[in-house]
Design a protein around this motif. Structure first.
Motif, PDB file in Angstrom:
ATOM      1  N   MET A 154       0.809  -1.210   0.000  1.00 40.28           N
ATOM      2  CA  MET A 154       0.000   0.000   0.000  1.00 40.28           C
ATOM      3  C   MET A 154       0.848   1.268   0.000  1.00 40.28           C
ATOM      4  SD  MET A 154      -3.132  -0.857  -0.212  1.00 40.28           S
ATOM      5  CE  MET A 154      -4.053   0.580   0.326  1.00 40.28           C
ATOM      6  N   ARG A 155       2.123   1.168   0.420  1.00 35.14           N
ATOM      7  CA  ARG A 155       2.948   2.367   0.505  1.00 35.14           C
ATOM      8  C   ARG A 155       3.794   2.560  -0.743  1.00 35.14           C
ATOM      9  NH1 ARG A 155       5.689   5.733   4.227  1.00 35.14           N
ATOM     10  NH2 ARG A 155       6.643   7.282   2.890  1.00 35.14           N
ATOM     11  N   SER A 156       4.355   1.468  -1.291  1.00 33.39           N
ATOM     12  CA  SER A 156       5.262   1.574  -2.401  1.00 33.39           C
ATOM     13  C   SER A 156       4.486   1.870  -3.650  1.00 33.39           C
ATOM     14  CB  SER A 156       6.019   0.267  -2.570  1.00 33.39           C
ATOM     15  OG  SER A 156       5.164  -0.710  -3.084  1.00 33.39           O
ATOM     16  N   GLY A 157       5.111   2.095  -4.753  1.00 31.66           N
ATOM     17  CA  GLY A 157       4.452   2.431  -5.963  1.00 31.66           C
ATOM     18  C   GLY A 157       3.081   1.957  -6.072  1.00 31.66           C
ATOM     19  N   LEU A 158       2.983   1.510  -5.456  1.00 33.43           N
ATOM     20  CA  LEU A 158       1.605   1.037  -5.532  1.00 33.43           C
ATOM     21  C   LEU A 158       0.545   2.228  -5.739  1.00 33.43           C
ATOM     22  CD1 LEU A 158       2.101  -0.818  -2.355  1.00 33.43           C
ATOM     23  CD2 LEU A 158       1.200  -1.920  -4.264  1.00 33.43           C
ATOM     24  N   THR A 169     -13.882   0.771  -6.481  1.00 37.79           N
ATOM     25  CA  THR A 169     -13.641   1.338  -7.808  1.00 37.79           C
ATOM     26  C   THR A 169     -12.262   0.994  -8.354  1.00 37.79           C
ATOM     27  OG1 THR A 169     -12.900   3.404  -6.773  1.00 37.79           O
ATOM     28  CG2 THR A 169     -15.217   3.255  -7.430  1.00 37.79           C
ATOM     29  N   GLY A 170     -11.484   0.212  -7.599  1.00 42.07           N
ATOM     30  CA  GLY A 170     -10.144  -0.158  -8.024  1.00 42.07           C
ATOM     31  C   GLY A 170     -10.019  -1.652  -8.289  1.00 42.07           C
ATOM     32  N   PRO A 171      -8.852  -2.121  -8.726  1.00 40.21           N
ATOM     33  CA  PRO A 171      -8.674  -3.525  -9.098  1.00 40.21           C
ATOM     34  C   PRO A 171      -8.622  -4.481  -7.914  1.00 40.21           C
ATOM     35  CG  PRO A 171      -6.595  -2.373  -9.270  1.00 40.21           C
ATOM     36  CD  PRO A 171      -7.632  -1.333  -8.981  1.00 40.21           C
ATOM     37  N   LEU A 172      -8.417  -3.951  -6.698  1.00 32.99           N
ATOM     38  CA  LEU A 172      -8.378  -4.817  -5.525  1.00 32.99           C
ATOM     39  C   LEU A 172      -9.773  -5.299  -5.135  1.00 32.99           C
ATOM     40  CD1 LEU A 172      -5.855  -2.843  -3.282  1.00 32.99           C
ATOM     41  CD2 LEU A 172      -5.382  -4.819  -4.735  1.00 32.99           C
ATOM     42  N   GLY A 173     -10.805  -4.558  -5.539  1.00 35.55           N
ATOM     43  CA  GLY A 173     -12.153  -4.864  -5.084  1.00 35.55           C
ATOM     44  C   GLY A 173     -12.341  -4.418  -3.643  1.00 35.55           C
ATOM     45  N   LEU A 174     -13.418  -4.832  -3.053  1.00 33.78           N
ATOM     46  CA  LEU A 174     -13.795  -4.396  -1.711  1.00 33.78           C
ATOM     47  C   LEU A 174     -12.736  -4.810  -0.682  1.00 33.78           C
ATOM     48  CD1 LEU A 174     -16.353  -2.954  -0.575  1.00 33.78           C
ATOM     49  CD2 LEU A 174     -17.211  -5.226   0.049  1.00 33.78           C
ATOM     50  N   ILE A 175     -12.169  -3.820   0.048  1.00 32.31           N
ATOM     51  CA  ILE A 175     -11.168  -4.132   1.069  1.00 32.31           C
ATOM     52  C   ILE A 175     -11.534  -3.544   2.439  1.00 32.31           C
ATOM     53  CG2 ILE A 175      -9.274  -4.513  -0.547  1.00 32.31           C
ATOM     54  CD1 ILE A 175      -8.254  -1.692   0.122  1.00 32.31           C
ATOM     55  N   SER A 176     -12.739  -3.030   2.566  1.00 30.70           N
ATOM     56  CA  SER A 176     -13.311  -2.774   3.890  1.00 30.70           C
ATOM     57  C   SER A 176     -14.821  -2.940   3.762  1.00 30.70           C
ATOM     58  CB  SER A 176     -12.952  -1.382   4.420  1.00 30.70           C
ATOM     59  OG  SER A 176     -13.673  -0.366   3.761  1.00 30.70           O
ATOM     60  N   MET A 177     -15.457  -3.257   4.871  1.00 27.87           N
ATOM     61  CA  MET A 177     -16.881  -3.586   4.841  1.00 27.87           C
ATOM     62  C   MET A 177     -17.738  -2.385   4.463  1.00 27.87           C
ATOM     63  SD  MET A 177     -17.510  -6.163   8.098  1.00 27.87           S
ATOM     64  CE  MET A 177     -16.557  -5.227   9.314  1.00 27.87           C
ATOM     65  N   GLY A 178     -18.834  -2.670   3.792  1.00 28.75           N
ATOM     66  CA  GLY A 178     -19.918  -1.723   3.612  1.00 28.75           C
ATOM     67  C   GLY A 178     -21.060  -2.103   4.538  1.00 28.75           C
ATOM     68  N   MET A 200      -7.705   2.886 -10.418  1.00 27.45           N
ATOM     69  CA  MET A 200      -7.323   1.757 -11.262  1.00 27.45           C
ATOM     70  C   MET A 200      -5.804   1.737 -11.467  1.00 27.45           C
ATOM     71  SD  MET A 200      -9.992   0.010 -11.776  1.00 27.45           S
ATOM     72  CE  MET A 200      -9.216  -1.152 -12.903  1.00 27.45           C
ATOM     73  N   PHE A 201      -5.218   0.532 -11.428  1.00 27.99           N
ATOM     74  CA  PHE A 201      -3.794   0.366 -11.662  1.00 27.99           C
ATOM     75  C   PHE A 201      -3.534  -1.083 -12.058  1.00 27.99           C
ATOM     76  CE2 PHE A 201      -4.607  -0.278  -7.141  1.00 27.99           C
ATOM     77  CZ  PHE A 201      -3.994  -1.496  -6.880  1.00 27.99           C
ATOM     78  N   ASP A 202      -2.336  -1.334 -12.521  1.00 28.39           N
ATOM     79  CA  ASP A 202      -1.927  -2.679 -12.909  1.00 28.39           C
ATOM     80  C   ASP A 202      -1.456  -3.425 -11.669  1.00 28.39           C
ATOM     81  OD1 ASP A 202      -0.728  -4.987 -13.897  1.00 28.39           O
ATOM     82  OD2 ASP A 202       0.228  -3.969 -15.588  1.00 28.39           O
ATOM     83  N   LEU A 203      -2.107  -4.514 -11.351  1.00 17.34           N
ATOM     84  CA  LEU A 203      -1.747  -5.270 -10.151  1.00 17.34           C
ATOM     85  C   LEU A 203      -0.311  -5.778 -10.198  1.00 17.34           C
ATOM     86  CD1 LEU A 203      -5.005  -7.323  -9.459  1.00 17.34           C
ATOM     87  CD2 LEU A 203      -3.965  -5.615  -7.959  1.00 17.34           C
ATOM     88  N   LYS A 204       0.248  -5.938 -11.386  1.00 22.15           N
ATOM     89  CA  LYS A 204       1.616  -6.445 -11.501  1.00 22.15           C
ATOM     90  C   LYS A 204       2.645  -5.406 -11.067  1.00 22.15           C
ATOM     91  CE  LYS A 204       0.581  -9.659 -15.292  1.00 22.15           C
ATOM     92  NZ  LYS A 204       0.870 -10.020 -16.713  1.00 22.15           N
ATOM     93  N   THR A 205       2.326  -4.148 -11.274  1.00 18.27           N
ATOM     94  CA  THR A 205       3.272  -3.089 -10.924  1.00 18.27           C
ATOM     95  C   THR A 205       2.871  -2.333  -9.667  1.00 18.27           C
ATOM     96  OG1 THR A 205       2.114  -1.536 -12.382  1.00 18.27           O
ATOM     97  CG2 THR A 205       3.947  -2.786 -13.326  1.00 18.27           C
ATOM     98  N   GLY A 206       1.605  -2.397  -9.311  1.00 18.82           N
ATOM     99  CA  GLY A 206       1.135  -1.712  -8.120  1.00 18.82           C
ATOM    100  C   GLY A 206       0.719  -0.272  -8.395  1.00 18.82           C
TER     101      GLY A 206
END
Length: 306
Positions: free
Chosen positions: A7-11, A240-249, A78-84
């Motif tokens: 979450m911190r690096s280029g990501l 709205t990103g490629p990770l999908g839901l990462i905290s509850m709604g 949105m980003f490429d999961l391979k590069t972060g």
């Protein structure tokens, strides 16, 4: 890519006022009673002050304000999961209520993503402050100079004796995603079960951390019991990103509540940051008022459980 650094690096109004708990100003929360009580002040994001019997716990501190509150990757972009993703500064849309650092006896961290432990908190807090940290983050926290830490892995506990009682803290699994690959990318964090005892009086609190009600999480919680209060992290981050839901709604929180036999719900991790995509009003709109008690308080307010 190191999963912990990923979450911190280029990501409007809320209808159904009957579901809203009475909140009081923090300065008056303890006035006029000797009855054992638990007081929880919400300072925005996942930052709380949890006070019991003269002992105060700080959780997931976010002290920054304005357009450059913290620096972290954007899971909603949105980003490429391979590069972060690319890291950037994130804003806070509310005013930090402030904190008296001298009042804190212990810090508890669910994980070290910067939206839970921001750069201002890192620079401001005493490096000798006693801290409960997930075992997976112990080395990283030590590299920041924090020398008085107790790492807890899932299932580990720590007891604290207070003047008239005891606090027991147990690390609960936290799954940042229901997708195993995304969960691994985001790293291993903790939820916590907090038990507060004084004589025959007891309150059990489940602070979820960033998680979902996976089988592993629910089995760990049910092995302890039924909480009186569940404190969920909300906001539906990542949709709205490629990770999908990462905290509850709201839907996931109400499902968790049902699985726990409908404890009081004290929602946090909403409203403070644009990072949070779903408004907390969704929780009120979707709640079954006959079964769900939503203890909704404003940032800077304190709720008392006696």
């Amino acid at each position: 890519m190191n999963r912990r650094d990923f979450m911190r690096s280029g990501l409007g109004g809320i209808a159904a006022a009957a579901t809203i708990a009475h909140s009081v100003n923090a300065a008056n929360a303890t006035a006029g009673t000797d009855t054992p009580a638990l007081e929880i002040s919400w300072l925005g994001a996942a930052t709380m002050l949890i006070a019991f019997d003269g002992f105060t716990i700080l959780t997931d501190p976010i002290f920054g304000e304005g357009k450059e509150t913290y620096f972290m990757a954007d899971p909603n972009a949105m980003f490429d999961l391979k590069t972060g993703p690319t890291a950037r500064y994130h804003a806070r849309t509310t005013v930090f209520p402030g904190i008296d650092l001298s009042s804190i006896d212990l810090m508890m961290l669910s994980h070290l993503h910067e939206d839970h432990f921001d750069q201002k908190a890192e620079a401001t807090l005493p490096k000798t402050l006693p801290t409960i940290v997930p075992s997976a983050d112990a080395a990283k926290l030590a590299s920041k100079g924090f020398s008085n830490q107790t790492p807890l892995d899932w299932g580990d506990s720590k007891s604290i004796t207070t003047p008239n009682g005891k606090i027991t803290l147990t690390a609960i699994p936290a799954h940042h995603s229901v997708n195993p690959q995304v969960n691994a990318m985001l790293g291993k964090g903790n939820g916590y079960w907090l038990r507060f005892e004084s004589g025959n009086w007891q309150k059990d609190v489940y602070w979820t951390g960033d998680t979902f009600a996976t089988d592993t999480v629910m089995n760990a919680v049910r092995n302890i019991g039924r909480p009186d209060i569940v404190i969920p992290h909300m906001g539906a981050v990542g949709t709205t990103g490629p990770l999908g839901l990462i905290s509850m709604g709201a839907e996931q929180v109400l499902d968790l509540s049902a699985k726990l036999d409908h404890p009081n719900i004290l929602p946090i991790h909403h409203s403070t940051l644009p990072l949070y995509l779903e408004p907390v009003s969704r929780l009120i709109e979707q709640a079954d008022f006959a079964r769900n008690r939503i203890d909704l308080i404003a940032e800077g307010s304190t709720i008392r459980y006696s």
